[in-house]
Design a protein around this motif. Sequence first.
Motif, PDB file in Angstrom:
ATOM      1  N   ALA A 178      -2.752  20.389   3.698  1.00 53.28           N
ATOM      2  CA  ALA A 178      -2.093  20.427   2.395  1.00 53.28           C
ATOM      3  C   ALA A 178      -1.686  19.029   1.936  1.00 53.28           C
ATOM      4  N   SER A 179      -2.094  18.016   2.683  1.00 54.53           N
ATOM      5  CA  SER A 179      -1.613  16.666   2.403  1.00 54.53           C
ATOM      6  C   SER A 179      -2.030  16.166   1.017  1.00 54.53           C
ATOM      7  N   SER A 180      -1.111  15.465   0.378  1.00 50.69           N
ATOM      8  CA  SER A 180      -1.451  14.872  -0.920  1.00 50.69           C
ATOM      9  C   SER A 180      -1.440  13.359  -0.826  1.00 50.69           C
ATOM     10  N   MET A 181      -1.390  12.853   0.422  1.00 50.00           N
ATOM     11  CA  MET A 181      -1.386  11.400   0.600  1.00 50.00           C
ATOM     12  C   MET A 181      -2.830  10.904   0.731  1.00 50.00           C
ATOM     13  N   PRO A 182      -3.158   9.795   0.083  1.00 58.37           N
ATOM     14  CA  PRO A 182      -4.528   9.281   0.215  1.00 58.37           C
ATOM     15  C   PRO A 182      -4.759   8.714   1.612  1.00 58.37           C
ATOM     16  N   ASN A 196      -3.435   8.014  13.019  1.00 56.99           N
ATOM     17  CA  ASN A 196      -4.324   9.033  12.482  1.00 56.99           C
ATOM     18  C   ASN A 196      -3.912   9.442  11.080  1.00 56.99           C
ATOM     19  N   TYR A 197      -2.605   9.510  10.861  1.00 54.69           N
ATOM     20  CA  TYR A 197      -2.132   9.976   9.560  1.00 54.69           C
ATOM     21  C   TYR A 197      -2.484   8.956   8.474  1.00 54.69           C
ATOM     22  N   ILE A 198      -2.279   7.698   8.787  1.00 55.68           N
ATOM     23  CA  ILE A 198      -2.571   6.669   7.789  1.00 55.68           C
ATOM     24  C   ILE A 198      -4.067   6.648   7.485  1.00 55.68           C
ATOM     25  N   ASN A 246       0.785  -1.227   0.000  1.00 55.16           N
ATOM     26  CA  ASN A 246       0.000   0.000   0.000  1.00 55.16           C
ATOM     27  C   ASN A 246       0.822   1.285   0.000  1.00 55.16           C
ATOM     28  N   CYS A 247       2.017   1.225   0.510  1.00 52.45           N
ATOM     29  CA  CYS A 247       2.731   2.465   0.802  1.00 52.45           C
ATOM     30  C   CYS A 247       4.036   2.617   0.027  1.00 52.45           C
ATOM     31  N   ALA A 248       4.665   1.498  -0.315  1.00 53.41           N
ATOM     32  CA  ALA A 248       6.020   1.570  -0.862  1.00 53.41           C
ATOM     33  C   ALA A 248       6.069   2.275  -2.213  1.00 53.41           C
ATOM     34  N   ALA A 249       4.898   2.421  -2.870  1.00 50.69           N
ATOM     35  CA  ALA A 249       4.896   3.150  -4.133  1.00 50.69           C
ATOM     36  C   ALA A 249       5.354   4.586  -3.904  1.00 50.69           C
ATOM     37  N   CYS A 250       5.066   5.130  -2.722  1.00 50.35           N
ATOM     38  CA  CYS A 250       5.399   6.533  -2.440  1.00 50.35           C
ATOM     39  C   CYS A 250       6.478   6.707  -1.377  1.00 50.35           C
ATOM     40  N   HIS A 251       6.652   5.708  -0.495  1.00 56.79           N
ATOM     41  CA  HIS A 251       7.565   5.879   0.638  1.00 56.79           C
ATOM     42  C   HIS A 251       8.699   4.870   0.599  1.00 56.79           C
ATOM     43  N   THR A 252       9.873   5.329   0.987  1.00 59.62           N
ATOM     44  CA  THR A 252      11.029   4.450   1.084  1.00 59.62           C
ATOM     45  C   THR A 252      11.260   4.029   2.528  1.00 59.62           C
TER      46      THR A 252
HETATM   47  C1  HEC Z   1       0.309   8.364  -3.352  1.00 62.13           C
HETATM   48  C2  HEC Z   1       1.462   8.422  -2.523  1.00 62.13           C
HETATM   49  C3  HEC Z   1       1.399   7.946  -1.081  1.00 62.13           C
HETATM   50  C4  HEC Z   1       0.958   6.727  -0.620  1.00 62.13           C
HETATM   51  C5  HEC Z   1       0.394   5.555  -1.398  1.00 62.13           C
HETATM   52  C6  HEC Z   1       1.195   6.769   0.827  1.00 62.13           C
HETATM   53  N1  HEC Z   1       1.719   7.949   1.186  1.00 62.13           N
HETATM   54 FE1  HEC Z   1       2.264   8.490   3.059  1.00 62.13          FE
HETATM   55  N2  HEC Z   1       2.738  10.356   2.425  1.00 62.13           N
HETATM   56  C7  HEC Z   1       2.722  10.759   1.098  1.00 62.13           C
HETATM   57  C8  HEC Z   1       3.138  12.145   1.013  1.00 62.13           C
HETATM   58  C9  HEC Z   1       3.260  12.974  -0.251  1.00 62.13           C
HETATM   59  C10 HEC Z   1       3.385  12.554   2.348  1.00 62.13           C
HETATM   60  C11 HEC Z   1       3.902  13.936   2.790  1.00 62.13           C
HETATM   61  C12 HEC Z   1       2.878  14.734   3.511  1.00 62.13           C
HETATM   62  C13 HEC Z   1       1.547  14.725   2.853  1.00 62.13           C
HETATM   63  O1  HEC Z   1       1.403  15.189   1.712  1.00 62.13           O
HETATM   64  O2  HEC Z   1       0.608  14.206   3.498  1.00 62.13           O
HETATM   65  C14 HEC Z   1       3.123  11.406   3.196  1.00 62.13           C
HETATM   66  C15 HEC Z   1       3.271  11.392   4.575  1.00 62.13           C
HETATM   67  C16 HEC Z   1       3.180  10.261   5.368  1.00 62.13           C
HETATM   68  C17 HEC Z   1       3.407  10.219   6.792  1.00 62.13           C
HETATM   69  C18 HEC Z   1       3.725  11.416   7.681  1.00 62.13           C
HETATM   70  C19 HEC Z   1       5.179  11.720   7.724  1.00 62.13           C
HETATM   71  C20 HEC Z   1       5.434  12.907   8.615  1.00 62.13           C
HETATM   72  O3  HEC Z   1       6.423  12.879   9.302  1.00 62.13           O
HETATM   73  O4  HEC Z   1       4.616  13.856   8.604  1.00 62.13           O
HETATM   74  C21 HEC Z   1       3.250   8.944   7.208  1.00 62.13           C
HETATM   75  C22 HEC Z   1       3.404   8.401   8.619  1.00 62.13           C
HETATM   76  C23 HEC Z   1       2.903   8.172   6.041  1.00 62.13           C
HETATM   77  N3  HEC Z   1       2.865   9.005   4.955  1.00 62.13           N
HETATM   78  C24 HEC Z   1       2.639   6.822   6.055  1.00 62.13           C
HETATM   79  C25 HEC Z   1       2.099   6.133   4.982  1.00 62.13           C
HETATM   80  C26 HEC Z   1       1.659   4.751   5.039  1.00 62.13           C
HETATM   81  C27 HEC Z   1       1.787   3.846   6.250  1.00 62.13           C
HETATM   82  C28 HEC Z   1       1.164   4.447   3.821  1.00 62.13           C
HETATM   83  C29 HEC Z   1       0.530   3.145   3.377  1.00 62.13           C
HETATM   84  C30 HEC Z   1      -0.581   2.675   4.124  1.00 62.13           C
HETATM   85  C31 HEC Z   1       1.303   5.625   2.984  1.00 62.13           C
HETATM   86  N4  HEC Z   1       1.864   6.617   3.723  1.00 62.13           N
HETATM   87  C32 HEC Z   1       0.916   5.684   1.653  1.00 62.13           C
HETATM   88  C33 HEC Z   1       2.375  10.003  -0.001  1.00 62.13           C
HETATM   89  C34 HEC Z   1       1.858   8.713   0.063  1.00 62.13           C
END
Ligand code: HEC
Length: 317
Positions: A291-295, A280-282, A248-254
């Motif tokens: 301003a978040s662009s994460m789904p 909460n963030y997830i 779910n997440c590795a497409a965007c996060h390392t």
């Molecule tokens: C489409 C791309 C995308 C996907 C898929 C995604 N993220 Fe994100 N995530 C982001 C972006 C971009 C940010 C930077 C802040 C924002 O825009 O919300 C972020 C921020 C975060 C943060 C907050 C980091 C911080 O310090 O503020 C967490 C935790 C996080 N993601 C966890 C996850 C997890 C766990 C998943 C999978 C379930 C996930 N993300 C899936 C794009 C994505």
Amino acid sequence: MTDWHAAYRERYKKLKEAGKPFFPYAVLKDTLVAALILCVLSYLAWHFGAGLEELADPTDTTYNPRPEWYFLFLFQALKFFPGTLEAVAATLLPGLGMLILILLPFIDRGPARHPLDRPFWTILGVATLAGIGWLTWAGYRSPLTNPVVEKDPVTLQGQRLYRDLNCSYCHILGGKGGQLGPNLDKVLGNHDDAWLTKHFRDPQALSPGTGMPKLDLLDDEIHALVAYLDSLGSGPYSAEAPKLFAENCAACHTIHGKGGDTGPDLSLIGSARDKAFMRNYIADPSKMNQASSMPGFSGQLTDHQIEDLARYLSSLR
Ligand code: HEC
Ligand code: HEC
């Protein structure tokens, strides 16, 4: 060039003969004004003092850090430059401005004094001042950009207790603290709430001979401390969690070099954010960061999976 220069020297000579010498007359005037300003400043400092804000409180999530008003324009200017280019706004541009000011007498050698006779420099100066004014205003109006981390009030009380009771004198938490007790970053996941509650009520009863002091805590204080430690403690996550992340997440996060770079690298996220934040963030990032662009994943993953992921992420330190 030489024409006006000669005329100027002539006029200067005449004025000099008619006027008074720099020392002591002009020096005396300068000294008097400087002394007057010093008196006014001393009076203001003595009578009103410089206001201090309240003591820094790490549990306060509403604090909006701002520089003093005379630095607001720089603060605002920084926002136009992405991370690595901040040095341009912070040092290069102001340095350039100072350099121009220093060199101005050498660049603009014209004899004309009236601002309207020197349109280029007048416009440049006024434009700079207007820019600084606008940036100051924009900085003053700009909203809080840090995501508001909504913490549970009980967790906050626990965090305050942890600080006020000086637990960090003996324990390391978040990488900081003393070595007399075990490193809580490492052991928190190993205990459940019931164990922690008993431990805080009477450490000796649970582990005889322990060096952990009995703190005579009230029940609700114990409850708060446990909630706080819970919010940090990664707790055991299942083998499922890293897989969930990969799907779910590795497409965007390392994490540790593997994954995409649309979102921030999460390899050390556990040192920066607690588990509650992660949950909460997830579930719904836009609630915490407009301003978040994460789904958000609250529809896609079950509560249990989100908790699992949050534990996994908070173990990354
Ligand atoms: C489409 C791309 C995308 C996907 C898929 C995604 N993220 Fe994100 N995530 C982001 C972006 C971009 C940010 C930077 C802040 C924002 O825009 O919300 C972020 C921020 C975060 C943060 C907050 C980091 C911080 O310090 O503020 C967490 C935790 C996080 N993601 C966890 C996850 C997890 C766990 C998943 C999978 C379930 C996930 N993300 C899936 C794009 C994505
Ligand atoms: C005077 C030093 C000292 C202070 C102050 C102290 N502790 Fe401890 N704590 C210890 C020692 C030593 C142990 C190890 C007990 C053992 O090995 O049985 C311990 C154990 C613990 C444990 C169990 C860790 C484990 O896995 O065994 C927790 C949790 C804990 N302390 C939390 C706290 C909290 C929260 C506070 C503040 C309210 C606090 N401690 C204050 C010395 C201290």
